[in-house]
Design a protein around this motif. Structure first.
Motif, PDB file in Angstrom:
ATOM      1  N   LEU A 280       0.821  -1.207   0.000  1.00  0.00           N
ATOM      2  CA  LEU A 280       0.000   0.000   0.000  1.00  0.00           C
ATOM      3  C   LEU A 280       0.861   1.266   0.000  1.00  0.00           C
ATOM      4  O   LEU A 280       0.480   2.295  -0.565  1.00  0.00           O
ATOM      5  N   GLN A 281       2.016   1.183   0.624  1.00  0.00           N
ATOM      6  CA  GLN A 281       2.903   2.348   0.702  1.00  0.00           C
ATOM      7  C   GLN A 281       3.753   2.522  -0.558  1.00  0.00           C
ATOM      8  O   GLN A 281       4.057   3.654  -0.944  1.00  0.00           O
ATOM      9  N   ARG A 282       4.145   1.406  -1.197  1.00  0.00           N
ATOM     10  CA  ARG A 282       5.126   1.479  -2.285  1.00  0.00           C
ATOM     11  C   ARG A 282       4.582   1.063  -3.645  1.00  0.00           C
ATOM     12  O   ARG A 282       5.201   1.323  -4.670  1.00  0.00           O
ATOM     13  N   GLY A 283       3.464   0.383  -3.660  1.00  0.00           N
ATOM     14  CA  GLY A 283       2.937  -0.117  -4.929  1.00  0.00           C
ATOM     15  C   GLY A 283       2.546   1.013  -5.863  1.00  0.00           C
ATOM     16  O   GLY A 283       1.998   2.029  -5.429  1.00  0.00           O
ATOM     17  N   ASP A 284       2.806   0.811  -7.149  1.00  0.00           N
ATOM     18  CA  ASP A 284       2.469   1.844  -8.140  1.00  0.00           C
ATOM     19  C   ASP A 284       1.315   1.441  -9.049  1.00  0.00           C
ATOM     20  O   ASP A 284       1.014   2.128 -10.020  1.00  0.00           O
ATOM     21  N   GLY A 285       0.666   0.340  -8.726  1.00  0.00           N
ATOM     22  CA  GLY A 285      -0.475  -0.117  -9.519  1.00  0.00           C
ATOM     23  C   GLY A 285      -0.098  -0.996 -10.683  1.00  0.00           C
ATOM     24  O   GLY A 285      -0.984  -1.552 -11.353  1.00  0.00           O
ATOM     25  N   SER A 286       1.187  -1.174 -10.950  1.00  0.00           N
ATOM     26  CA  SER A 286       1.591  -1.958 -12.120  1.00  0.00           C
ATOM     27  C   SER A 286       1.267  -3.439 -11.955  1.00  0.00           C
ATOM     28  O   SER A 286       0.875  -4.100 -12.920  1.00  0.00           O
ATOM     29  N   TYR A 287       1.414  -3.950 -10.737  1.00  0.00           N
ATOM     30  CA  TYR A 287       1.101  -5.369 -10.523  1.00  0.00           C
ATOM     31  C   TYR A 287      -0.385  -5.617 -10.769  1.00  0.00           C
ATOM     32  O   TYR A 287      -0.768  -6.566 -11.467  1.00  0.00           O
ATOM     33  N   GLU A 288      -1.231  -4.771 -10.205  1.00  0.00           N
ATOM     34  CA  GLU A 288      -2.671  -4.926 -10.398  1.00  0.00           C
ATOM     35  C   GLU A 288      -3.050  -4.806 -11.870  1.00  0.00           C
ATOM     36  O   GLU A 288      -3.904  -5.555 -12.365  1.00  0.00           O
ATOM     37  N   SER A 289      -2.414  -3.894 -12.573  1.00  0.00           N
ATOM     38  CA  SER A 289      -2.686  -3.727 -13.998  1.00  0.00           C
ATOM     39  C   SER A 289      -2.318  -4.978 -14.784  1.00  0.00           C
ATOM     40  O   SER A 289      -3.060  -5.412 -15.672  1.00  0.00           O
ATOM     41  N   THR A 290      -1.174  -5.564 -14.448  1.00  0.00           N
ATOM     42  CA  THR A 290      -0.745  -6.799 -15.105  1.00  0.00           C
ATOM     43  C   THR A 290      -1.731  -7.931 -14.841  1.00  0.00           C
ATOM     44  O   THR A 290      -2.073  -8.712 -15.732  1.00  0.00           O
ATOM     45  N   LEU A 291      -2.203  -8.005 -13.592  1.00  0.00           N
ATOM     46  CA  LEU A 291      -3.148  -9.054 -13.231  1.00  0.00           C
ATOM     47  C   LEU A 291      -4.459  -8.881 -13.995  1.00  0.00           C
ATOM     48  O   LEU A 291      -5.034  -9.856 -14.499  1.00  0.00           O
ATOM     49  N   ARG A 292      -4.921  -7.643 -14.109  1.00  0.00           N
ATOM     50  CA  ARG A 292      -6.156  -7.389 -14.859  1.00  0.00           C
ATOM     51  C   ARG A 292      -5.981  -7.750 -16.339  1.00  0.00           C
ATOM     52  O   ARG A 292      -6.889  -8.313 -16.958  1.00  0.00           O
ATOM     53  N   SER A 293      -4.835  -7.442 -16.889  1.00  0.00           N
ATOM     54  CA  SER A 293      -4.573  -7.785 -18.298  1.00  0.00           C
ATOM     55  C   SER A 293      -4.538  -9.293 -18.490  1.00  0.00           C
ATOM     56  O   SER A 293      -5.060  -9.822 -19.486  1.00  0.00           O
ATOM     57  N   GLN A 294      -3.938  -9.987 -17.535  1.00  0.00           N
ATOM     58  CA  GLN A 294      -3.889 -11.451 -17.589  1.00  0.00           C
ATOM     59  C   GLN A 294      -5.291 -12.038 -17.607  1.00  0.00           C
ATOM     60  O   GLN A 294      -5.596 -12.939 -18.413  1.00  0.00           O
ATOM     61  N   LEU A 295      -6.148 -11.520 -16.736  1.00  0.00           N
ATOM     62  CA  LEU A 295      -7.515 -12.037 -16.663  1.00  0.00           C
ATOM     63  C   LEU A 295      -8.332 -11.651 -17.893  1.00  0.00           C
ATOM     64  O   LEU A 295      -9.148 -12.445 -18.376  1.00  0.00           O
ATOM     65  N   ALA A 296      -8.124 -10.454 -18.404  1.00  0.00           N
ATOM     66  CA  ALA A 296      -8.851 -10.027 -19.602  1.00  0.00           C
ATOM     67  C   ALA A 296      -8.514 -10.926 -20.783  1.00  0.00           C
ATOM     68  O   ALA A 296      -9.392 -11.309 -21.567  1.00  0.00           O
ATOM     69  N   SER A 297      -7.234 -11.276 -20.902  1.00  0.00           N
ATOM     70  CA  SER A 297      -6.815 -12.167 -21.977  1.00  0.00           C
ATOM     71  C   SER A 297      -7.414 -13.561 -21.800  1.00  0.00           C
ATOM     72  O   SER A 297      -7.920 -14.168 -22.756  1.00  0.00           O
ATOM     73  N   ALA A 298      -7.365 -14.064 -20.558  1.00  0.00           N
ATOM     74  CA  ALA A 298      -7.933 -15.388 -20.280  1.00  0.00           C
ATOM     75  C   ALA A 298      -9.433 -15.402 -20.538  1.00  0.00           C
ATOM     76  O   ALA A 298      -9.974 -16.375 -21.085  1.00  0.00           O
ATOM     77  N   ARG A 299     -10.103 -14.332 -20.150  1.00  0.00           N
ATOM     78  CA  ARG A 299     -11.550 -14.236 -20.376  1.00  0.00           C
ATOM     79  C   ARG A 299     -11.864 -14.327 -21.858  1.00  0.00           C
ATOM     80  O   ARG A 299     -12.795 -15.030 -22.271  1.00  0.00           O
TER      81      ARG A 299
END
Length: 396
Positions: A280-299
């Protein structure tokens, strides 16, 4: 000799499906497991580093019962950003996963004999926890309305014993995302009938297409004083095994949760707390974005394969990471032949004949539904769905 309450519930239907898949694999069968409500992914670097730093510092002591104040401060800032309203640490409790957050809510809000309205199909744990708390789950069928409840149906279910309404959007198992008008209607009902709202948004990070996730307190700020919001990092950071969740709500609810949790689990795992705080202190949202892209592709891969189903509509899959199939036409008798009576038979055949593990809708109060997770690796997903389509298209 067991307590009578143990007769009110069995083991989780999704857990039972995972166990069946594992048993088949342990017996030497090649199984593609589409049962689990989790995403196959590496850890976020910030989570890993935060945990390692805490271990290297020798952190091993109790924290506050409902989580470190630093973590609750960070979560209050997150909820404030998500909802557009200011929240404070005293309105947040950290729990051992979202399940404990929901259990805490049921225990501190529900009196024995009171009712909680639950849209169906529902996540299997919702009614079980209501029953453990001494309440009665009242189901509202959503299958005829795209798995989103009609306000008139909810209103018809309200009695003088109704205490709360459960909202789960995006929905597990159906993937349905509640629209603003539905949320406004539910909020109005809650205000008019003096009801609590238990708002489970654990899949809120994953919405697809033109859908959008809306916290109900953002849509109707007046319901904040009667709403308990439940969330976790199990899905959005692929941390199911770390068991870190939280709830946000009125201060008096959080105080009651603290008292209850002091007699159950006490504080959540301290290393997991430090790991999430670091993110929460250091994350820049890139991990979450990658995860969303992974799921969008799988979907998209999954929808392409499922479009070949002959007698089953392609699922909408608006949010989360599940395909929820409507087996109504497949299970309807044809030509006088005997056919399966519910989804359990389909699940058993898929496991034994196709080597694909799925979850029957009976676990979710729907004997004509089937849940498939697309949080698995893309190659396994495509192979498993092709096997599934072949078997179901040949079903008689």
């Amino acid at each position: 000799m067991l307590a009578q309450r143990t007769n009110l519930f069995g083991s989780s239907g999704t857990a039972a499906a995972r166990a069946a898949a594992k048993a088949a694999a342990d017996a030497g069968k090649e199984i593609i497991d589409l049962t689990a409500g989790e995403i196959w992914s590496d850890l976020a670097p910030t989570i890993r580093d935060g945990a390692i730093e805490a271990i290297n510092k020798g952190i091993n002591r109790y924290t506050d019962t409902i989580g470190m104040i630093e973590l609750r401060d960070a979560l209050a800032r997150k909820v404030s950003l998500d909802t557009g309203h200011v929240w404070k640490a005293e309105e947040v409790a950290v729990t051992t996963g979202a399940k404990q957050a929901l259990f805490n809510a049921a225990m501190v809000l529900l009196n024995p004999g009171e009712e909680i309205i639950i849209p169906a199909p529902y996540w299997t744990t919702f009614p079980a926890q209501v029953q453990i708390a001494g309440g009665t789950p009242i189901f509202v069928d959503t299958r005829s309305n795209g798995h989103v409840p009609r306000i008139a149906s909810i209103k018809a279910a309200v009695t003088d014993r109704t205490r709360a309404i459960v909202i789960n959007t995006p929905s597990n198992p159906t993937g349905a995302v509640y629209d603003v008008q539905t949320l406004m209607g539910i909020a109005e009902l809650a205000i008019n009938h003096n009801l609590w709202i238990i708002f489970d948004e654990c899949y809120g990070d994953f919405v697809h297409g033109h859908q959008a996730h809306h916290p109900i307190v953002s849509v109707v700020p007046e319901v904040r004083s009667r709403t308990v919001m439940v969330n976790a990092f199990s899905k959005c950071l692929a941390l199911t095994g770390w068991r870190i969740g939280y709830l946000a709500g009125p201060k008096e609810v959080i105080n009651a949760v603290k008292s209850l949790q002091s007699h159950t689990t006490s504080n959540p795992n301290v290393i997991a707390q430090h790991a999430v705080l670091a993110h929460l202190q250091r994350g820049d949202g890139s991990y979450e974005s990658t995860l969303r892209s992974q799921l969008a592709s799988a979907r998209q891969i999954g929808l392409n394969v499922l479009s070949s189903l002959a007698r089953i509509p392609v699922p909408a899959a608006q949010g989360g990471f599940y395909f929820y199939l409507d087996l109504s036409d497949l299970l309807r008798p044809t030509s006088g032949k005997a056919v399966s009576t519910n989804a359990d038979d389909i699940v058993n055949s898929l496991l034994s004949e196709a080597g694909v593990a799925t979850v029957s809708g009976t676990a979710f109060g729907d004997p004509l539904g089937l849940r498939l997770s697309y949080g698995v690796p893309a190659d396994k997903l495509e192979a498993g769905l092709r096997r599934l389509v072949e078997l179901l298209n040949a079903w008689e």
